[in-house]
Structures are given as structure tokens and as C-alpha cells.
Design an enzyme around this catalytic site. Structure first.
Site, PDB file in Angstrom:
ATOM      1  N   LYS A 199       1.133   4.282  -2.954  1.00 31.22           N
ATOM      2  CA  LYS A 199       0.786   5.686  -2.771  1.00 31.22           C
ATOM      3  C   LYS A 199       1.974   6.600  -3.071  1.00 31.22           C
ATOM      4  CE  LYS A 199      -3.546   5.377  -1.885  1.00 31.22           C
ATOM      5  NZ  LYS A 199      -4.550   5.971  -2.804  1.00 31.22           N
TER       6      LYS A 199
ATOM      7  N   TYR B 291       0.822  -1.213   0.000  1.00 28.04           N
ATOM      8  CA  TYR B 291       0.000   0.000   0.000  1.00 28.04           C
ATOM      9  C   TYR B 291       0.856   1.263   0.000  1.00 28.04           C
ATOM     10  CZ  TYR B 291      -3.435   3.501   1.357  1.00 28.04           C
ATOM     11  OH  TYR B 291      -4.230   4.618   1.390  1.00 28.04           O
TER      12      TYR B 291
END
Length: 230
Positions: free
Chosen positions: A160, A156
Site C-alpha cells: 500500500k 500488505y
């Protein structure tokens, strides 16, 4: 009237962003991969619905063609759809886990942006907002005083970080479009399940950057309080 598309707009930050922008006079299309959920949210908000799965090329292209046929242009694109993915320890993370996160969080932005560029180019003041995260900020995750530094999620967080770099590169390559990344901050939604901000506070940066107009900044990364470290 400003025409806005929000991916993943049927819940959480996307839903609240739609509510606020409608209140500011925007005509909002909610993009959702589940037709029932998307239509329900759109009806509740007074928005339009378009079936859109950011992980599927045909779905994205069909959605772009539908909005082009109905509206002829798009003023604001908010790439909000995202997934958290797994939280395996770094030594246990597989390529498939990383690919799953990137499919939505990174490749999804590329798919949607590419498909909707022809519509954005027909706008007098086109804007793109990419929803990133402080968990993708090198400055935040390496600062022991931040909440972000306590999270160790390889897939994750790296996805990002990729979102912020996509934003910078798109901004450099598309100077006639205002393109910025935002960090909603630690907001409790069904996506994250934790955070101390209200969902309205979590959408402050998104709404601000969605309403900047053609004279606004481009290639930036901010949260509700201002500039974010890369």
C-alpha cells in the site's frame, strides 16, 4: 454521463462505491474476476459487468478492448481490487508471500492503468482513484497513537505504500489526468474482517475523488476527513 470502471467492484468497498456513483448518475462497469459473482452484483446494482482479473494481462487487455468497443472512452478508473495476504511475522515472510500481495495490489494497478489509458485519454475529464490504506502511510504506522501502528504486516503494508508512490509518479507523468490515492479507513468488510466504520463511511473518500472533475486535485493522498500523512 460519466463512465466509471471499478475493479473488484462485486463486493465490499467496490460494491458500495458502485451503488453510490450510480446514484450520482454514473454509468458503472464492475470489474470482477469471477463472472458469476460479478454479474450478480451488476444486476443487483443496475451496473454493467466486465470480466477482469487484475493479475492477468490477457484478462485486463480483453476488458479494455471490450469497453473501448462498447463505449469508446472511460471517464473514471477506480483501482479498488486488493488482497490482504498473509500476516506472517517479518522474519518468516517469504518473497512469494510478498509477490502475491504485490501481484494484485501493485502490479494490478499498473496493468489496469496502462491498459485503460487510451480510453481515459478520450475523456474530457479523466480521473483515476487508487485505493491505498493508512497502513501504507509512514506517518500513520509510526505514530503510536494510531490503530495502524499496531499492525505488523510486511507484505500488505509495503504494497500500500507502493500504491501511494505509484499515484504520485503517475500524477507527475500524466498531468492531464487527475490521479489520487485514498485511504478508506478501518472499515469492516469481508476483506479485512475488522474496523469501526460503516461501508458507506469507508467509501466517502473514494466517491469524493471519483467526482472531482478536471479542475480537481492530483497527486494527493486523503481519507474521509482530509489529507493523509505520507
Amino acid at each position: 454521463m460519466t463512465l466509471t470502471l471499478i475493479t473488484g467492484g462485486n463486493k465490499g468497498l467496490g460494491f458500495e462505491t458502485a451503488r453510490r456513483l450510480i446514484g450520482l448518475g454514473h454509468t458503472v462497469y464492475i470489474g470482477a474476476r469471477n463472472a458469476e459473482n460479478g454479474k450478480k452484483a451488476a444486476n443487483e446494482l443496475g451496473a454493467q459487468f466486465v470480466l477482469l482479473d487484475v493479475t492477468d494481462n490477457d484478462s485486463v487487455n480483453t476488458a479494455a478492448a471490450e469497453i473501448m468497443k462498447k463505449e469508446g472512452h472511460l471517464d473514471v478508473l477506480i483501482n479498488n481490487a486488493g488482497i490482504v495476504g498473509g500476516f506472517s511475522k517479518p522474519q518468516d515472510v517469504t518473497a512469494d508471500e510478498v509477490r502475491q500481495s504485490y501481484e494484485t495490489n501493485v502490479f494490478g494497478i499498473v496493468r489496469v492503468t496502462q491498459a485503460f489509458l487510451p480510453l481515459l485519454r478520450k475523456s474530457e475529464a479523466p480521473v483515476i482513484v487508487n485505493v491505498s490504506s493508512g497502513l501504507g502511510s509512514f506517518g500513520m504506522v509510526t505514530n503510536p497513537e494510531t490503530l495502524e501502528s499496531k499492525v505488523n504486516s510486511l507484505a500488505y503494508t509495503s504494497s500500500k505504500s507502493a500504491v501511494t508512490m505509484l499515484t504520485v509518479q503517475y500524477a507527475k507523468g500524466l498531468p492531464n489526468i487527475r490521479i489520487n490515492a485514498v485511504d478508506p479507513g478501518p472499515t469492516k468488510t469481508d476483506l479485512t474482517g475488522h474496523g469501526h466504520q460503516t461501508v458507506e463511511e469507508g467509501t466517502d473518500a473514494i466517491v469524493r475523488m471519483a467526482t472531482i472533475g478536471k479542475e480537481g486535485p492530483t497527486g494527493t493522498f486523503t481519507n474521509r476527513n482530509g489529507e493523509m500523512p505520507w
